[in-house]
Design a protein around this motif. Structure first.
Motif, PDB file in Angstrom:
ATOM      1  N   HIS A  64       1.190  -1.766   0.088  1.00 50.81           N
ATOM      2  CA  HIS A  64      -0.314   0.255   0.441  1.00 50.81           C
ATOM      3  C   HIS A  64       0.666   1.479  -0.313  1.00 50.81           C
ATOM      4  O   HIS A  64       1.020   1.962  -0.394  1.00 50.81           O
ATOM      5  N   GLU A  65       1.989   0.843   0.681  1.00 57.98           N
ATOM      6  CA  GLU A  65       2.538   2.410   0.662  1.00 57.98           C
ATOM      7  C   GLU A  65       3.422   2.509  -0.672  1.00 57.98           C
ATOM      8  O   GLU A  65       3.465   3.993  -1.108  1.00 57.98           O
ATOM      9  N   LYS A  66       3.358   1.849  -1.757  1.00 52.76           N
ATOM     10  CA  LYS A  66       4.138   1.602  -2.718  1.00 52.76           C
ATOM     11  C   LYS A  66       2.538   2.367  -3.534  1.00 52.76           C
ATOM     12  O   LYS A  66       2.695   2.638  -4.417  1.00 52.76           O
ATOM     13  N   ASP A  67       1.613   2.052  -3.403  1.00 55.83           N
ATOM     14  CA  ASP A  67       0.765   1.682  -4.590  1.00 55.83           C
ATOM     15  C   ASP A  67       0.144   3.464  -3.914  1.00 55.83           C
ATOM     16  O   ASP A  67      -1.095   3.778  -4.833  1.00 55.83           O
ATOM     17  N   ALA A  68       0.328   3.854  -3.074  1.00 52.51           N
ATOM     18  CA  ALA A  68      -0.688   5.304  -2.322  1.00 52.51           C
ATOM     19  C   ALA A  68      -0.152   6.748  -3.834  1.00 52.51           C
ATOM     20  O   ALA A  68      -0.395   6.950  -3.612  1.00 52.51           O
ATOM     21  N   PRO A  69       1.689   6.588  -4.022  1.00 51.56           N
ATOM     22  CA  PRO A  69       1.878   7.555  -4.806  1.00 51.56           C
ATOM     23  C   PRO A  69       1.090   7.222  -6.488  1.00 51.56           C
ATOM     24  O   PRO A  69       1.075   7.901  -6.986  1.00 51.56           O
ATOM     25  N   ILE A  70       0.943   5.884  -6.471  1.00 47.82           N
ATOM     26  CA  ILE A  70       0.529   5.280  -8.064  1.00 47.82           C
ATOM     27  C   ILE A  70      -1.095   6.246  -8.145  1.00 47.82           C
ATOM     28  O   ILE A  70      -1.433   6.590  -9.058  1.00 47.82           O
ATOM     29  N   MET A  71      -1.474   6.461  -6.786  1.00 49.15           N
ATOM     30  CA  MET A  71      -2.873   6.856  -6.724  1.00 49.15           C
ATOM     31  C   MET A  71      -3.264   8.208  -6.730  1.00 49.15           C
ATOM     32  O   MET A  71      -4.025   8.590  -7.776  1.00 49.15           O
ATOM     33  N   SER A  72      -2.063   8.247  -6.402  1.00 44.18           N
ATOM     34  CA  SER A  72      -1.822   9.959  -6.456  1.00 44.18           C
ATOM     35  C   SER A  72      -1.699  10.757  -7.627  1.00 44.18           C
ATOM     36  O   SER A  72      -2.009  11.807  -7.992  1.00 44.18           O
ATOM     37  N   ILE A  73      -0.541   9.710  -8.423  1.00 44.09           N
ATOM     38  CA  ILE A  73      -0.573  10.426  -9.708  1.00 44.09           C
ATOM     39  C   ILE A  73      -1.890   9.928 -10.881  1.00 44.09           C
ATOM     40  O   ILE A  73      -2.214  10.954 -11.236  1.00 44.09           O
ATOM     41  N   ILE A  74      -2.484   9.142 -10.370  1.00 46.74           N
ATOM     42  CA  ILE A  74      -3.833   9.009 -11.177  1.00 46.74           C
ATOM     43  C   ILE A  74      -4.601  10.450 -11.099  1.00 46.74           C
ATOM     44  O   ILE A  74      -5.700  10.535 -11.935  1.00 46.74           O
ATOM     45  N   ILE A  75      -5.128  10.422  -9.627  1.00 45.43           N
ATOM     46  CA  ILE A  75      -5.293  11.327  -9.308  1.00 45.43           C
ATOM     47  C   ILE A  75      -4.960  12.824  -9.749  1.00 45.43           C
ATOM     48  O   ILE A  75      -6.092  13.746 -10.103  1.00 45.43           O
ATOM     49  N   SER A  76      -4.159  13.011  -9.914  1.00 48.04           N
ATOM     50  CA  SER A  76      -3.591  14.290  -9.580  1.00 48.04           C
ATOM     51  C   SER A  76      -3.785  14.832 -11.477  1.00 48.04           C
ATOM     52  O   SER A  76      -3.927  15.813 -11.942  1.00 48.04           O
ATOM     53  N   SER A  77      -3.851  13.666 -12.407  1.00 40.80           N
ATOM     54  CA  SER A  77      -4.304  13.585 -13.678  1.00 40.80           C
ATOM     55  C   SER A  77      -5.782  14.236 -14.166  1.00 40.80           C
ATOM     56  O   SER A  77      -5.939  13.919 -15.503  1.00 40.80           O
ATOM     57  N   LEU A  78      -6.437  13.527 -13.205  1.00 43.88           N
ATOM     58  CA  LEU A  78      -8.114  13.239 -13.257  1.00 43.88           C
ATOM     59  C   LEU A  78      -8.664  15.107 -13.517  1.00 43.88           C
ATOM     60  O   LEU A  78      -8.523  16.309 -12.766  1.00 43.88           O
ATOM     61  N   SER A  79      -9.378  15.229 -14.076  1.00 46.51           N
ATOM     62  CA  SER A  79     -10.317  16.604 -14.605  1.00 46.51           C
ATOM     63  C   SER A  79     -11.452  16.891 -13.136  1.00 46.51           C
ATOM     64  O   SER A  79     -11.155  15.908 -12.302  1.00 46.51           O
ATOM     65  N   ASP A  80     -12.468  17.872 -12.582  1.00 46.53           N
ATOM     66  CA  ASP A  80     -12.601  17.876 -12.149  1.00 46.53           C
ATOM     67  C   ASP A  80     -14.721  16.829 -12.209  1.00 46.53           C
ATOM     68  O   ASP A  80     -14.597  16.686 -11.788  1.00 46.53           O
ATOM     69  N   ASP A  81     -13.917  17.200 -14.070  1.00 51.77           N
ATOM     70  CA  ASP A  81     -15.404  16.314 -14.105  1.00 51.77           C
ATOM     71  C   ASP A  81     -15.620  14.799 -14.050  1.00 51.77           C
ATOM     72  O   ASP A  81     -16.269  13.657 -13.931  1.00 51.77           O
ATOM     73  N   ALA A  82     -14.039  14.224 -13.205  1.00 54.34           N
ATOM     74  CA  ALA A  82     -13.649  12.731 -13.506  1.00 54.34           C
ATOM     75  C   ALA A  82     -13.389  12.701 -12.317  1.00 54.34           C
ATOM     76  O   ALA A  82     -13.050  11.140 -12.119  1.00 54.34           O
ATOM     77  N   MET A  83     -13.251  13.159 -11.131  1.00 54.36           N
ATOM     78  CA  MET A  83     -12.667  13.190  -9.797  1.00 54.36           C
ATOM     79  C   MET A  83     -13.490  12.575  -8.705  1.00 54.36           C
ATOM     80  O   MET A  83     -13.074  12.091  -8.151  1.00 54.36           O
ATOM     81  N   PRO A  84     -14.633  12.671  -8.915  1.00 55.30           N
ATOM     82  CA  PRO A  84     -15.569  11.388  -7.978  1.00 55.30           C
ATOM     83  C   PRO A  84     -15.742  10.254  -8.364  1.00 55.30           C
ATOM     84  O   PRO A  84     -16.178   9.617  -7.867  1.00 55.30           O
ATOM     85  N   LEU A  85     -15.023  10.197  -9.608  1.00 51.68           N
ATOM     86  CA  LEU A  85     -14.941   7.978  -9.958  1.00 51.68           C
ATOM     87  C   LEU A  85     -13.640   8.319  -8.386  1.00 51.68           C
ATOM     88  O   LEU A  85     -13.518   7.139  -8.439  1.00 51.68           O
ATOM     89  N   ALA A  86     -12.811   8.776  -8.478  1.00 48.50           N
ATOM     90  CA  ALA A  86     -11.958   8.388  -7.700  1.00 48.50           C
ATOM     91  C   ALA A  86     -12.328   8.066  -6.003  1.00 48.50           C
ATOM     92  O   ALA A  86     -11.728   7.580  -5.315  1.00 48.50           O
ATOM     93  N   VAL A  87     -13.153   8.967  -5.666  1.00 47.86           N
ATOM     94  CA  VAL A  87     -13.896   9.027  -3.999  1.00 47.86           C
ATOM     95  C   VAL A  87     -14.114   8.088  -3.721  1.00 47.86           C
ATOM     96  O   VAL A  87     -14.898   7.099  -4.496  1.00 47.86           O
ATOM     97  N   GLY A  88     -13.532   7.263  -2.283  1.00 47.43           N
ATOM     98  CA  GLY A  88     -13.963   6.347  -1.886  1.00 47.43           C
ATOM     99  C   GLY A  88     -12.996   4.816  -2.279  1.00 47.43           C
ATOM    100  O   GLY A  88     -13.006   4.283  -1.657  1.00 47.43           O
TER     101      GLY A  88
END
Length: 293
Positions: A64-88
């Motif tokens: 999970h420590e290694k997966d956390a930066p990957i989550m951050s990379i993907i989330i930072s590449s999302l627009s406001d319209d796509a961001m809700p899909l990453a919540v939760g």
């Protein structure tokens, strides 16, 4: 072996590599950008199930420590319209799958709508060939992402039908080929034709503009209140009351610059037309230079 860079450098590199944030309309292009980056950082295994979360409790935290930066990379590449899909979502894999399910629909309705859009494709009057071809290719790419790739010859037919008539010569040459022309080669041929048309117009348009300017000479307000043809109607002679200004009247202060009035030296008339030639008694002497307006 050198260790992979830390998460801050990941973000810095990502901001330079991912020029477009994910929206509901650019999933194919977004994925084209982010997949090579994740593979280059050896992170892609977290989103394609080749490196799943381990069952051993002692290794879960490290994963999970290694997966956390990957989550951050993907989330930072999302627009406001796509961001809700990453919540939760708890892992990068969950976010990846949610984005794929939302923006890469393989439903019959989605595929049908894309095919209809291709059939109704038309090049807009002021649309460049590059803008038009990118719009056509985006529809084909979305069909490919939905699992229904369009053969090259079918894609070309949609493009040929939608092009403006000025590209008819290129279309005829492309259709006479034994093998379907590639998108890249077609783009190059159409771009050359577009450049040739624009070059010819650039040569012809200035001539038309110049002719229009010659046909409609500019007018200037009268430069002397007593001039022939002035708007005050006080002039004498052929100009008459309210006659328009012109080279024969006083409306142009330099109409007779090469042969000015020999009485007062003004350049907007000549001596035979001078108002002050037979100046009546009591009439004030005109100034040395004609008044300007």
């Amino acid at each position: 072996m050198t260790s992979p860079p830390s998460s801050p450098s990941h973000k810095a590199s990502l901001s330079q590599i991912l020029t477009h944030k994910l929206t509901p309309k650019n999933y194919v292009y977004w994925k084209t950008q982010i997949v090579p980056y994740l593979k280059g950082q050896r992170f892609y295994g977290h989103v394609d199930s080749s490196n799943p979360c381990p069952f051993y409790a002692t290794k879960v935290d490290a994963w999970h420590e290694k997966d956390a930066p990957i989550m951050s990379i993907i989330i930072s590449s999302l627009s406001d319209d796509a961001m809700p899909l990453a919540v939760g979502r708890d892992t990068s894999k969950e976010i990846w799958d949610a984005l794929h399910a939302a923006f890469s629909s393989t439903s019959t309705t989605r595929i049908l709508s894309l095919n209809v859009a291709l059939q109704n494709l038309v090049q807009k009057p002021k649309e460049t060939i590059t803008q038009f071809l990118h719009r056509a290719k985006a529809l084909s790419d979305e069909l490919s992402a939905a699992g229904k790739p369009l053969p090259t010859e079918d894609s070309n037919i949609h493009i040929f039908r939608a092009l403006c008539p000025k590209f008819e010569s290129v279309v005829s040459a492309a259709m006479d080929r034994r093998e379907p022309i590639s998108y890249t080669e077609l783009h190059g041929l159409l771009l050359s034709r577009e450049y040739l048309i624009a070059s010819r117009q650039a040569v012809s348009d200035p001539t038309v503009d110049a002719a229009a300017n010659i046909a409609q000479p500019s007018r200037s307000p009268p430069s002397h209140p007593y001039g022939r043809g002035s708007s005050t109607g006080r002039g004498r002679g052929r100009g008459g009351r309210g006659a328009p200004t012109g080279p024969s009247g006083f409306g142009h202060s330099n109409a007779y610059a090469h042969s000015p009035c020999t009485i007062y030296g003004w350049t907007n008339h000549q001596a035979p037309m001078c108002y002050y030639r037979n100046k009546p008694p009591g009439q004030p002497t005109p100034p040395a230079f004609p008044p300007t307006h």
